[in-house]
Enzyme design. Sequence first.
Site, PDB file in Angstrom:
ATOM      1  N   ASP A  47      -2.585  -8.596  11.909  1.00 22.11           N
ATOM      2  CA  ASP A  47      -3.968  -8.822  11.456  1.00 22.11           C
ATOM      3  C   ASP A  47      -4.506 -10.090  12.169  1.00 22.11           C
ATOM      4  O   ASP A  47      -5.720 -10.696  12.135  1.00 22.11           O
ATOM      5  CB  ASP A  47      -4.234  -9.096   9.952  1.00 22.11           C
ATOM      6  N   HIS A  96       5.443 -12.844   7.290  1.00 17.86           N
ATOM      7  CA  HIS A  96       5.496 -11.272   6.895  1.00 17.86           C
ATOM      8  C   HIS A  96       6.749 -11.244   6.052  1.00 17.86           C
ATOM      9  O   HIS A  96       7.526 -12.151   6.149  1.00 17.86           O
ATOM     10  CB  HIS A  96       5.670 -10.514   8.105  1.00 17.86           C
ATOM     11  N   SER A 155       0.979  -1.027   0.064  1.00 16.89           N
ATOM     12  CA  SER A 155       0.065   0.096  -0.056  1.00 16.89           C
ATOM     13  C   SER A 155       0.873   1.214  -0.154  1.00 16.89           C
ATOM     14  O   SER A 155       0.546   2.232  -0.595  1.00 16.89           O
ATOM     15  CB  SER A 155      -1.020   0.062   1.082  1.00 16.89           C
ATOM     16  N   HIS A 185      -2.503  -8.614   2.149  1.00 12.37           N
ATOM     17  CA  HIS A 185      -2.290  -7.424   2.689  1.00 12.37           C
ATOM     18  C   HIS A 185      -3.294  -7.009   3.976  1.00 12.37           C
ATOM     19  O   HIS A 185      -3.601  -8.006   4.854  1.00 12.37           O
ATOM     20  CB  HIS A 185      -1.798  -6.309   1.945  1.00 12.37           C
ATOM     21  N   ARG A 240       3.226  -5.310  17.057  1.00 15.48           N
ATOM     22  CA  ARG A 240       1.723  -4.753  16.832  1.00 15.48           C
ATOM     23  C   ARG A 240       0.764  -5.707  17.455  1.00 15.48           C
ATOM     24  O   ARG A 240      -0.283  -5.452  18.089  1.00 15.48           O
ATOM     25  CB  ARG A 240       1.421  -4.040  15.498  1.00 15.48           C
TER      26      ARG A 240
HETATM   27  N1  HAX Z   1       0.345 -19.763   5.600  1.00 18.27           N
HETATM   28  C1  HAX Z   1       0.731 -20.723   4.674  1.00 18.27           C
HETATM   29  N2  HAX Z   1       1.672 -20.583   3.893  1.00 18.27           N
HETATM   30  C2  HAX Z   1       2.459 -19.235   3.801  1.00 18.27           C
HETATM   31  C3  HAX Z   1       2.029 -18.420   5.119  1.00 18.27           C
HETATM   32  C4  HAX Z   1       0.926 -18.874   5.600  1.00 18.27           C
HETATM   33  N3  HAX Z   1       0.621 -17.711   6.869  1.00 18.27           N
HETATM   34  N4  HAX Z   1       2.914 -17.242   4.773  1.00 18.27           N
HETATM   35  C5  HAX Z   1       3.917 -17.855   3.768  1.00 18.27           C
HETATM   36  N5  HAX Z   1       3.372 -18.960   3.268  1.00 18.27           N
HETATM   37  C6  HAX Z   1       4.006 -19.744   2.330  1.00 18.27           C
HETATM   38  C7  HAX Z   1       3.732 -18.825   0.883  1.00 18.27           C
HETATM   39  O1  HAX Z   1       2.633 -18.633   0.443  1.00 18.27           O
HETATM   40  C8  HAX Z   1       5.237 -19.130   0.134  1.00 18.27           C
HETATM   41  O2  HAX Z   1       4.497 -20.350  -0.424  1.00 18.27           O
HETATM   42  P1  HAX Z   1       4.833 -20.654  -2.008  1.00 18.27           P
HETATM   43  O3  HAX Z   1       6.388 -20.588  -2.188  1.00 18.27           O
HETATM   44  O4  HAX Z   1       4.310 -21.964  -2.371  1.00 18.27           O
HETATM   45  O5  HAX Z   1       3.997 -19.628  -2.923  1.00 18.27           O
HETATM   46  C9  HAX Z   1       6.202 -19.667   1.209  1.00 18.27           C
HETATM   47  O6  HAX Z   1       5.310 -19.825   2.439  1.00 18.27           O
HETATM   48  C10 HAX Z   1       7.102 -18.549   1.148  1.00 18.27           C
HETATM   49  O7  HAX Z   1       6.574 -17.259   1.481  1.00 18.27           O
HETATM   50  P2  HAX Z   1       7.372 -16.281   2.495  1.00 18.27           P
HETATM   51  O8  HAX Z   1       8.411 -16.032   1.938  1.00 18.27           O
HETATM   52  O9  HAX Z   1       7.231 -16.876   3.990  1.00 18.27           O
HETATM   53  O10 HAX Z   1       6.350 -15.085   2.441  1.00 18.27           O
HETATM   54  P3  HAX Z   1       6.193 -13.907   1.508  1.00 18.27           P
HETATM   55  O11 HAX Z   1       7.159 -12.693   1.933  1.00 18.27           O
HETATM   56  O12 HAX Z   1       6.224 -14.310   0.138  1.00 18.27           O
HETATM   57  O13 HAX Z   1       4.610 -13.384   2.076  1.00 18.27           O
HETATM   58  C11 HAX Z   1       2.932 -12.848   3.344  1.00 18.27           C
HETATM   59  C12 HAX Z   1       4.304 -12.804   3.200  1.00 18.27           C
HETATM   60  C13 HAX Z   1       2.535 -11.977   4.281  1.00 18.27           C
HETATM   61  C14 HAX Z   1       2.022 -12.538   2.048  1.00 18.27           C
HETATM   62  C15 HAX Z   1       2.497 -14.439   3.448  1.00 18.27           C
HETATM   63  O14 HAX Z   1       3.310 -14.845   4.876  1.00 18.27           O
HETATM   64  C16 HAX Z   1       1.069 -14.919   3.675  1.00 18.27           C
HETATM   65  O15 HAX Z   1       0.562 -14.824   2.824  1.00 18.27           O
HETATM   66  N6  HAX Z   1       0.554 -14.760   5.062  1.00 18.27           N
HETATM   67  C17 HAX Z   1      -0.923 -14.822   4.982  1.00 18.27           C
HETATM   68  C18 HAX Z   1      -1.692 -13.506   4.854  1.00 18.27           C
HETATM   69  C19 HAX Z   1      -1.396 -12.557   5.757  1.00 18.27           C
HETATM   70  O16 HAX Z   1      -1.474 -12.558   7.137  1.00 18.27           O
HETATM   71  N7  HAX Z   1      -1.234 -11.221   5.341  1.00 18.27           N
HETATM   72  C20 HAX Z   1      -0.929 -10.001   6.264  1.00 18.27           C
HETATM   73  C21 HAX Z   1       0.456  -9.720   6.329  1.00 18.27           C
HETATM   74  C22 HAX Z   1       0.765  -8.474   7.029  1.00 18.27           C
HETATM   75  C23 HAX Z   1       0.344  -7.320   6.542  1.00 18.27           C
HETATM   76  O17 HAX Z   1       0.598  -6.977   5.311  1.00 18.27           O
HETATM   77  N8  HAX Z   1      -0.881  -6.569   6.973  1.00 18.27           N
HETATM   78  O18 HAX Z   1      -1.560  -5.832   6.190  1.00 18.27           O
END
Ligand code: HAX
Length: 432
Positions: free
Chosen positions: A367, A310, A234, A264, A319
């Site tokens: 979150d 994250h 964002s 996000h 947080r």
């Molecule tokens: N559950 C299951 N799998 C997860 C995961 C979770 N909570 N978090 C990461 N992974 C997976 C990813 O999907 C990725 O899998 P693939 O390679 O098969 O695609 C793998 O683990 C490596 O990812 P990463 O390097 O750990 O994480 P990223 O930096 O790519 O992504 C995210 C970070 C926050 C998007 C990710 O952890 C996620 O999808 N979390 C769940 C959604 C979430 O809580 N989002 C809010 C984040 C905070 C925020 O921005 N708030 O606004």
Amino acid sequence: MEKLLAKVKQRIESLAVELEHLYNDHPDAVIGEITIKNILGGMRGMKSLVCNTSFVDPYKGLFISNLEIPDFEDKTPEEIFFLLVTGSLPDEAELAELKTELSKRSQVPEYVWTTLKSAPKTIHPMTLFSMGIMAMEGDSVFKQKYDEGIPKDDYWKYTLEDSLNLIAKLPALAAGIYRILFMNGEVIESSESELDLASTLTYRLGFNRHNPSFADLNRLYLVLHCDHEGGNVSAFTSRVVNSALSNIYLAASAGLNGLAGPLHGLANQVCLKFITNIHDEYGNRPSVDQVREFVMRTLDEGKVIPGYGHAVLRVTDPRFTSFMKFGDQHCSDSPYLQTVKKLFEVVPDILKTYKGGKVANPWPNVDAISGSLLYHYGMTHYEFYTVMFGISRVLGFCAQNTIARGLHQPIIRPKSVTNSWLKNYLEPHPVS
Ligand code: HAX
């Protein structure tokens, strides 16, 4: 707003001097390399932006200036905006000036309500929030001054002017959206109690408005989500848009459209739904084993566990810890909070080994808990939670872009390459 203008000017000048020294002393210094993994991995970890409003330490979380969350979690959103944009907390007179400025600018124009009320009731509140901000774009002072031909040195002043005009209206705009969508469309008008951003939000939402701990939760909500450095979806989006000199209404709306994604800011809504699904299946007080079973099944279905992981943090999000402290003080017996705690008990261990340890951060982010607290106080329409996040995050967008304009930062335009370019670069044909 002389005091705020003077402080922001001082901040921009001192940051500009620092950057000039860095540029002059180390023009060719290399601070990192770009790998294929970076390019194909969402640019994760690539240092490619300067953002001085806040910083996220992977192991300590959010810093604003040199303050960590426990140092500022008791502040008001006004104080936090001042801190983000000037680098220091306001004194009494500075805070009073800012609050007066915001209060003067807080009236949402009638045409915004007409626009929002004409949208179908099935629309997501985040879309309405973004639309409401876009609808006010015609009032941008920056746009008007730019058309008149102001010098570059003045860009930040009108970005700040627009920012104050926008921030002042957000609580009323957001609360109005809640009421349009979920409470028969009756928007609450201003009141005597509108002394600040958080109490305006509480009053205008219209439910539980005399509950001091709900008011305090709203304040905390508007503080904890304010900024998370410059590279998150964002903030980065808003920075990119504003770097084209699109005004702050366009930039904030664009940033919020990124916040509205489930990976996000929408994760707070998804988390609440996730807990509701657990309760639907096992009742309001599921056992730890039942929670574990639900988590495993979710992963087996190829879905992510919302609220965990994250891109930068490598520990439990401070947080999350701050909200947990609030929950323990005010609603420790809430079934939703109890399930949040059970998830915290089981999810990190599961994620540590999931996909061969591929999840970089198995710990909860903000979150994972924020929605459960709002739910406890009667905000049961969880589609609204990201709007609550958004009111706060706009503080960061505004501060970041005001400073970026003050520093004359150029239009953001990284270079993309094609597969063929990469293949030729990595596997050049031998010269025959
Ligand atoms: N559950 C299951 N799998 C997860 C995961 C979770 N909570 N978090 C990461 N992974 C997976 C990813 O999907 C990725 O899998 P693939 O390679 O098969 O695609 C793998 O683990 C490596 O990812 P990463 O390097 O750990 O994480 P990223 O930096 O790519 O992504 C995210 C970070 C926050 C998007 C990710 O952890 C996620 O999808 N979390 C769940 C959604 C979430 O809580 N989002 C809010 C984040 C905070 C925020 O921005 N708030 O606004």
